[in-house]
Structures are given as C-alpha cells and as structure tokens.
Design a protein around this motif. Sequence first.
Motif, PDB file in Angstrom:
ATOM      1  N   SER A 351       0.832  -1.206   0.000  1.00 21.37           N
ATOM      2  CA  SER A 351       0.000   0.000   0.000  1.00 21.37           C
ATOM      3  C   SER A 351       0.866   1.255   0.000  1.00 21.37           C
ATOM      4  O   SER A 351       0.561   2.233  -0.694  1.00 21.37           O
ATOM      5  N   PHE A 352       1.975   1.234   0.782  1.00 18.37           N
ATOM      6  CA  PHE A 352       2.902   2.368   0.757  1.00 18.37           C
ATOM      7  C   PHE A 352       3.588   2.472  -0.608  1.00 18.37           C
ATOM      8  O   PHE A 352       3.736   3.573  -1.155  1.00 18.37           O
ATOM      9  N   ASP A 353       4.031   1.309  -1.128  1.00 15.52           N
ATOM     10  CA  ASP A 353       4.723   1.333  -2.426  1.00 15.52           C
ATOM     11  C   ASP A 353       3.811   1.843  -3.534  1.00 15.52           C
ATOM     12  O   ASP A 353       4.260   2.530  -4.460  1.00 15.52           O
ATOM     13  N   ARG A 354       2.533   1.500  -3.441  1.00 12.68           N
ATOM     14  CA  ARG A 354       1.600   1.966  -4.471  1.00 12.68           C
ATOM     15  C   ARG A 354       1.499   3.485  -4.450  1.00 12.68           C
ATOM     16  O   ARG A 354       1.528   4.149  -5.500  1.00 12.68           O
ATOM     17  N   ALA A 355       1.408   4.055  -3.231  1.00 15.28           N
ATOM     18  CA  ALA A 355       1.329   5.516  -3.136  1.00 15.28           C
ATOM     19  C   ALA A 355       2.611   6.164  -3.638  1.00 15.28           C
ATOM     20  O   ALA A 355       2.579   7.156  -4.376  1.00 15.28           O
ATOM     21  N   GLU A 356       3.768   5.579  -3.232  1.00 17.58           N
ATOM     22  CA  GLU A 356       5.040   6.137  -3.700  1.00 17.58           C
ATOM     23  C   GLU A 356       5.196   5.984  -5.209  1.00 17.58           C
ATOM     24  O   GLU A 356       5.748   6.857  -5.887  1.00 17.58           O
ATOM     25  N   ALA A 357       4.722   4.845  -5.743  1.00 16.04           N
ATOM     26  CA  ALA A 357       4.842   4.623  -7.188  1.00 16.04           C
ATOM     27  C   ALA A 357       4.040   5.654  -7.963  1.00 16.04           C
ATOM     28  O   ALA A 357       4.477   6.152  -9.012  1.00 16.04           O
ATOM     29  N   GLU A 358       2.863   5.988  -7.457  1.00 20.83           N
ATOM     30  CA  GLU A 358       2.055   6.997  -8.134  1.00 20.83           C
ATOM     31  C   GLU A 358       2.772   8.348  -8.139  1.00 20.83           C
ATOM     32  O   GLU A 358       2.792   9.054  -9.155  1.00 20.83           O
ATOM     33  N   GLU A 359       3.387   8.705  -6.980  1.00 19.82           N
ATOM     34  CA  GLU A 359       4.138   9.958  -6.936  1.00 19.82           C
ATOM     35  C   GLU A 359       5.358   9.901  -7.861  1.00 19.82           C
ATOM     36  O   GLU A 359       5.685  10.877  -8.537  1.00 19.82           O
TER      37      GLU A 359
END
Length: 560
Positions: A351-359
């Motif tokens: 879930s954290f990686d998904r948010a960072e990936a979007e950024e």
Amino acid sequence: MSKLARLLLGSFPTASIGTYLATMAALATLPLLGFVVFLLLELERSQFQALRVSTAQDAQTISRSVERRLTDLTTTLSVIADAPELKQGNLEAFHNRIGGSLKDSSLYVILSTRDGQQVLNTRVAWGAPLRPVSNPASVRSAIASGRTELSGVFFGATSQRWVVNLTRPLPAGNLPGGAEAIILTQDAATLGDLTYRENLPPEWTAALIDAAGRIIVSSGPDNRPSGSNFDRDKLDLLFGANNSAVFYREAEQYLMGYARVADWPWHVVAWGPVASTKGSFVSIWRSLLIGSLVFLTLSLGVVLVAAHQLRASIRRIAGMAERIGKGEIVSPETTKIVEANQVAVALSNASFDRAEAEERVHFILQELVHRTKNILSLVQAMMRQLARSSDSVEAYHQAVSGRLAGLAGSIEALARQQWGGIPLAKLIDLHLQTVVGSTDRVEKLGPDILANANAVQNLGLALHELATNSMKYGALSVIEGRISVEWWIEDPDADQPMLHLAWSERYGPPVEKPTRRGFGSTVIERHASSAFGGKVTMDFDPAGLRWTLVAPLSAFMGTA
C-alpha cells in the motif's frame, strides 16, 4: 487436460478450511502408514545391500593384508636367493647365516632339486639327513614356469605341521647337490593374525583358502582347522575377484563376502548369519510404527486448532486487501501465524509502495518533459547554426546526422546508467569511436571523474566537434597523427576546485588559424565556456592544435 481439471475441481464441495484440513488429515492416515511400512521395507533392503557391500569390502581388506604379507615374503626370498654364500656354493655358511637370521621368525629356507629332494633345510641342523619335500609338484611347477610360485596348504614331513611354501627357481648346475629351487616355508598357523575380524560382527568367521579349496587358517565361531576342505557348495558361489553371496544353513540366512588375494591363487572368505546384524533394525521398525501412530493421532487434534487460526488470519488479511483496493494505506494485521503476518506486512508495504509509485510516475513524467525540452532546444539551436554555415543540403544533412549521432550516443550512455552520469574517460572514448571508429591513436590521462548528465551532453558536443575537425584537417587526418586528452583538478581541497581539460594534437599537418568561424568553432569555444561557466582557450600552434577548458569541478560532478 483443462476439461479434466475443471471436472475434478467441480467435484469438490464448498466447505470451510477446517473441514478440508480435517478431511485431508483423515485421508492421509492410511496412505502415510502404508508409506511408512514401504520405507521400512526399503530401509531393510538397503541395509541388506549395504551389508553385502560391507562384507565384500571387509574380505577385500583382509586380502590386502595377506597380499602385503606375501609381497614381504617374496622380497625376503629374493634377498635370500641373492646371498653371496649361495652364489659361492658354500651351503654350510649359507645355512648358518640364514638360519641364524630367521631363528626368531616362523620362516625357514629349503634348497631342493628338481625332483623334490631336499639339499638344505634351516629347520634342522646342518648335515642332518633330509627327506624329499612334501609337495614336489610345486617345485617342478616353479622351475618350469621360471617364476616365484605360491603353494597351497600341506602337511610338512619335516615340520610335522601344516605349512605353505613360496618357491623360486635357481640357475641349474651351479649349486652343490643339484639344487635348482629355493623355498621359503612358513607355518600356516602363524598366518592367523591376517584374518582380521575387528570390522566383522561377533558371530562372523573369516578364513584364508588356497586354490584347492583347503582352509589355510581361519578364526571365529565357525573356526576350521588348517588343511580341512572348505564347503564345496560355498566354493561354487565364488564368482569374480571380489563380491558377496547368500546361502542358507538350517533355514537361517547367511551372508558371505570373498576376495581374491591379488595375483596369488588364494581367497579370503568371511561369513556369518544375517540375523546377527538386524537387532537394531527390529527396534527401529517397532519405534517408527508406534511413533507414526502417535504422530497421526496428535496431528488430527492439531489440524483442528490450526484450521481455526488459519481461518481467522485469512479473514483479517482479506479485509486489508479490500481496503488497499479502495486506495487506502493500511497498517499490517497481527495474527498467530507467521506466514500470515508476513503476508500482512507485504500488503502493508504494497500500500505504501503503491502511493510512492504513483508519486514517482508523476515525477518521472515531469522530468521526462523537462529533459525532452532541453534536448529539443539543443537540437533546434544546433540545426539553426548548421543551416547558417552549410553550403548545400547534402553538407547540411551530413553535419546534422553526425552531430545527432554523437548526441544520441551520449543520451544512450546516460540512459544505461539511469542518468546517473558516466566516467569522463568513457565519454571521450564514446565520441572518438563515433567519429574515428577507434581510440588506438588517442592517449588519455587523468583521474576518475563521473560526469553528470549536463556535462555528458555539452562536453560530448565539444568532443565530437574536436574529433570531426581533427579528422578533416588535424592530426587524425594522417596515419602518424596522435591525440592526447589530459585532465586534472587544480587545488582539490579548495572551496571551489577547478577542472582543467586539455585536447592536444601532434604529428599532424601544420595548423593554420581559420579565417572564418563555423558551427564547430562556436560549440568548442562559446558553447563549452558558457555551458560550464568556465574559460576556453584555443592555441593554433603549427605543431598541433591545443584546446583547453578550465571550469569549476562542480559543473561536471554536481547535480544536473
């Protein structure tokens, strides 16, 4: 295959994890017990095969000991046969010296004629009457073959004991009494130490057998006297030089290992009951069966508890997955199952990686737009300058193609390094190979410097122009021409150290200062100085062009 898989999957009912785990444990009980029995049978078979191999190896170990003893006896016989007293025909002196040397051993020396009449025997006093040898056939055989031969066991007439002989032929007619053979005789009982039994089970017997099937010496519970015949039915089982065989005695299974004694006509045999080696295996069998039953009973109880924990953990993780699908950042759930906790941590990290990936995607898109604009601006400026200085469309096309190829090489090299920069020496090689095709006539000297993305693009343009100019008018236009590129850091401990980069040509045509300034001059002078915030000097020395760039080191190694 897919239809069969769908059919099998469709035959399973919808049920809880606990139901399936309990059913699996129940269905695994009987097959597991059968598998345990199968493993035990295989273990018994493997143990028996290992015992056969071990028995054959034990017999071979004993045979090696016998071989070493016979080799020592052969060496001793050779030394005795070369005694100077024997060669001189002084049999009395020979008898006294050899008899005295061997008095503390079980070895005796005999001289015999071809027909078996003894001429000398160290077992009796010198001059005592001597009778014929007890095995004249072995004497005639050794004389006929011309080599040392080993006899079987026989009862010695002089010693009144069971003995074995090692016979070697002697030159005929050279010794008193017509002696033609020398014999080294040994009591059979003294070979008992060779039937080594330390590695054999206590109820096993080892024996040494001659070519006629008579026992030379044996030791163990089934001990046989020397000279007795070994069982004929067991002799028929001796196939090959080294192996093992099975036989039965009074309905009991026996195992026999045997080995031939190298090149000698003797065999070593070791045998005993197989049951004497199975005591520990029976207890292992019983323990495994009882343990399997206890384990399966406990496993049914553990399965029910584990099913409850697993069901609860899966439900909690499923809830995390649903929240992640909605775009939430979730914290990991804690359960009683380690693997479930690992999945929960992985989902939380995802879930954290998904948010960072979007950024990161947004940032990369912005960076891509920025770099694309810079490259297009550079290409646009380069094409305008080349259009002004080109005399024809073909010349314009060639100029643009060459410089775009150099720029593309720089961008490709940066892309391989993820725009993290490339070494300065590699950048020089890249553009010289693009223009010249090789760097054989280029000498590079300088410290390791990792040039950033801006330095790679701008310095690459200047190096491309310098190389192109050298190919047309300078040192690289002739075979003997050479290029030297040197760089060094001035005052590296200063607050703003300066980088000196010098391009020098030699052994080329005489250099003349150009009368007009084209695109190349603009790039290597004004563009290079402004791109790095430094100073460029051009020295049109007739001996060779020298171009120097002095700029802050941070312009090359700083963040692009």
